[in-house]
Design a protein around this motif. Sequence first.
Motif, PDB file in Angstrom:
ATOM      1  N   GLY A   1       0.816  -1.215   0.000  1.00 44.65           N
ATOM      2  CA  GLY A   1       0.000   0.000   0.000  1.00 44.65           C
ATOM      3  C   GLY A   1       0.840   1.250   0.000  1.00 44.65           C
ATOM      4  O   GLY A   1       2.076   1.196  -0.119  1.00 44.65           O
ATOM      5  N   LEU A   2       0.179   2.374   0.129  1.00 43.35           N
ATOM      6  CA  LEU A   2       0.853   3.666   0.205  1.00 43.35           C
ATOM      7  C   LEU A   2       0.095   4.561   1.168  1.00 43.35           C
ATOM      8  O   LEU A   2      -1.132   4.637   1.127  1.00 43.35           O
ATOM      9  CB  LEU A   2       0.950   4.325  -1.174  1.00 43.35           C
ATOM     10  CG  LEU A   2       1.713   5.653  -1.189  1.00 43.35           C
ATOM     11  CD1 LEU A   2       2.661   5.722  -2.385  1.00 43.35           C
ATOM     12  CD2 LEU A   2       0.758   6.833  -1.229  1.00 43.35           C
ATOM     13  N   ASP A   3       0.828   5.206   2.053  1.00 39.35           N
ATOM     14  CA  ASP A   3       0.270   6.162   3.002  1.00 39.35           C
ATOM     15  C   ASP A   3       0.881   7.536   2.747  1.00 39.35           C
ATOM     16  O   ASP A   3       1.950   7.648   2.133  1.00 39.35           O
ATOM     17  CB  ASP A   3       0.562   5.749   4.440  1.00 39.35           C
ATOM     18  CG  ASP A   3      -0.200   4.507   4.863  1.00 39.35           C
ATOM     19  OD1 ASP A   3      -0.402   4.337   6.074  1.00 39.35           O
ATOM     20  OD2 ASP A   3      -0.579   3.684   4.011  1.00 39.35           O
ATOM     21  N   LEU A   4       0.230   8.566   3.231  1.00 39.70           N
ATOM     22  CA  LEU A   4       0.771   9.917   3.178  1.00 39.70           C
ATOM     23  C   LEU A   4       1.086  10.369   4.600  1.00 39.70           C
ATOM     24  O   LEU A   4       0.365  10.034   5.539  1.00 39.70           O
ATOM     25  CB  LEU A   4      -0.236  10.879   2.538  1.00 39.70           C
ATOM     26  CG  LEU A   4      -0.750  10.516   1.148  1.00 39.70           C
ATOM     27  CD1 LEU A   4      -1.713  11.590   0.650  1.00 39.70           C
ATOM     28  CD2 LEU A   4       0.394  10.324   0.161  1.00 39.70           C
ATOM     29  N   TYR A   5       2.164  11.121   4.742  1.00 33.56           N
ATOM     30  CA  TYR A   5       2.507  11.619   6.072  1.00 33.56           C
ATOM     31  C   TYR A   5       2.999  13.063   5.978  1.00 33.56           C
ATOM     32  O   TYR A   5       3.549  13.496   4.979  1.00 33.56           O
ATOM     33  CB  TYR A   5       3.559  10.732   6.745  1.00 33.56           C
ATOM     34  CG  TYR A   5       4.904  10.680   6.046  1.00 33.56           C
ATOM     35  CD1 TYR A   5       5.928  11.565   6.379  1.00 33.56           C
ATOM     36  CD2 TYR A   5       5.144   9.740   5.044  1.00 33.56           C
ATOM     37  CE1 TYR A   5       7.151  11.515   5.738  1.00 33.56           C
ATOM     38  CE2 TYR A   5       6.367   9.690   4.390  1.00 33.56           C
ATOM     39  CZ  TYR A   5       7.363  10.568   4.749  1.00 33.56           C
ATOM     40  OH  TYR A   5       8.585  10.526   4.109  1.00 33.56           O
ATOM     41  N   ARG A   6       2.765  13.793   7.059  1.00 34.65           N
ATOM     42  CA  ARG A   6       3.234  15.179   7.181  1.00 34.65           C
ATOM     43  C   ARG A   6       4.262  15.235   8.293  1.00 34.65           C
ATOM     44  O   ARG A   6       4.044  14.692   9.376  1.00 34.65           O
ATOM     45  CB  ARG A   6       2.057  16.109   7.494  1.00 34.65           C
ATOM     46  CG  ARG A   6       2.443  17.571   7.635  1.00 34.65           C
ATOM     47  CD  ARG A   6       1.218  18.457   7.691  1.00 34.65           C
ATOM     48  NE  ARG A   6       0.451  18.334   8.923  1.00 34.65           N
ATOM     49  CZ  ARG A   6       0.736  18.977  10.061  1.00 34.65           C
ATOM     50  NH1 ARG A   6       1.817  19.736  10.128  1.00 34.65           N
ATOM     51  NH2 ARG A   6      -0.024  18.830  11.120  1.00 34.65           N
ATOM     52  N   GLY A   7       5.375  15.892   8.014  1.00 34.97           N
ATOM     53  CA  GLY A   7       6.458  15.918   8.988  1.00 34.97           C
ATOM     54  C   GLY A   7       7.499  14.868   8.618  1.00 34.97           C
ATOM     55  O   GLY A   7       7.709  14.568   7.441  1.00 34.97           O
ATOM     56  N   SER A   8       8.134  14.267   9.619  1.00 36.37           N
ATOM     57  CA  SER A   8       9.153  13.257   9.348  1.00 36.37           C
ATOM     58  C   SER A   8       8.510  11.886   9.228  1.00 36.37           C
ATOM     59  O   SER A   8       7.440  11.624   9.773  1.00 36.37           O
ATOM     60  CB  SER A   8      10.189  13.238  10.476  1.00 36.37           C
ATOM     61  OG  SER A   8       9.613  12.727  11.668  1.00 36.37           O
ATOM     62  N   ALA A   9       9.169  10.993   8.513  1.00 34.17           N
ATOM     63  CA  ALA A   9       8.651   9.636   8.357  1.00 34.17           C
ATOM     64  C   ALA A   9       8.643   8.892   9.683  1.00 34.17           C
ATOM     65  O   ALA A   9       7.731   8.123   9.969  1.00 34.17           O
ATOM     66  CB  ALA A   9       9.484   8.881   7.325  1.00 34.17           C
ATOM     67  N   ALA A  10       9.671   9.126  10.516  1.00 30.75           N
ATOM     68  CA  ALA A  10       9.767   8.417  11.794  1.00 30.75           C
ATOM     69  C   ALA A  10       8.735   8.906  12.801  1.00 30.75           C
ATOM     70  O   ALA A  10       8.183   8.120  13.571  1.00 30.75           O
ATOM     71  CB  ALA A  10      11.170   8.576  12.366  1.00 30.75           C
ATOM     72  N   LYS A  11       8.463  10.233  12.786  1.00 31.96           N
ATOM     73  CA  LYS A  11       7.495  10.801  13.733  1.00 31.96           C
ATOM     74  C   LYS A  11       6.576  11.773  12.990  1.00 31.96           C
ATOM     75  O   LYS A  11       6.696  12.995  13.107  1.00 31.96           O
ATOM     76  CB  LYS A  11       8.222  11.518  14.870  1.00 31.96           C
ATOM     77  CG  LYS A  11       9.036  10.591  15.767  1.00 31.96           C
ATOM     78  CD  LYS A  11       9.680  11.371  16.915  1.00 31.96           C
ATOM     79  CE  LYS A  11      10.459  10.437  17.841  1.00 31.96           C
ATOM     80  NZ  LYS A  11      11.097  11.187  18.967  1.00 31.96           N
TER      81      LYS A  11
END
Length: 297
Positions: A93-103
């Motif tokens: 799958g694929l997710d979207l994130y805002r900020g850093s990948a770790a946090k």
Amino acid sequence: MRIRTTAAVAVACGAAALTCAAVPAGSSGQSALTAVTAKAKQPYALAVTFSKVKVAGGKSAVSVGTDAIVHLSYSFALTATDVDVSAPDFYVGLDLYRGSAAKPANDLYGDQPATCDVTSSESSSDKVVTGMKCTGKVDIYPRSDLHNADAGAKWHGVAWAIAYNGQNQQEPADVSKIGTAELTGQSSPTVRRLSKLTADATPEPVGKGRTLTVTGALTRANWDTHKYAGYTGQKVRLQFRKKGTSAYTTLKTVTTDSHGKLKATYKASADGYWRYSFAGTATTPAVSAAGDFVDVR
């Protein structure tokens, strides 16, 4: 916060750079991003690579209102070495994130994992390499997924894969037998607060050379209150299109008041359509009101 499917917890391993274990089904999205304690075993690095990641057809921005679910399509290619891609507990799958990948400050994901088709398969004495094309959707629920701080911010995509290899997905006996892979930092559209604009010209009809008053309002989605609210202090153009023509001409610029409302006057000279037009900002898309026709006599 809506509940993720079991497969969707793979982003926990992806976004946390392989520092998490499988998360029980029914965990919330935020819980899925929580790393395991130091004493827990780690998943192994799955021999999967990703390429050609594209989200929302390469759009630079998408607009989201207060209620309607927005589905962002995505696609990418995947190459797996000695991975049973046909296993029922292999998910991609694929997710979207805002900020850093770790946090991440926030993340968006799909209700279902991606669907993949095998495009190539090569076998040798020591390995099997499988190529796949994967497609899916990130499902954005504005009432549970977004806050105003998310608008206009930089988002990234993380493509992920997880192979449970027969482990219980809710309570795996040996997390080290679960394989995960990821590709972070992929291009993603920004998310903007959907805008609305109205225009009403009066009186109708109007005498030639007499003054028309055009009122309206510029509003946009508020993801914290789940309502539309006036967008204050914004420059909006008053425009006119003469009957029988196709192009609007800007007559003057008006600024929205503390409630997002607009009011302007102009002398009527010909039959035609009156509207307001907003150019947009980093957090809010451009929008034009529907033209209001006025008969000039």
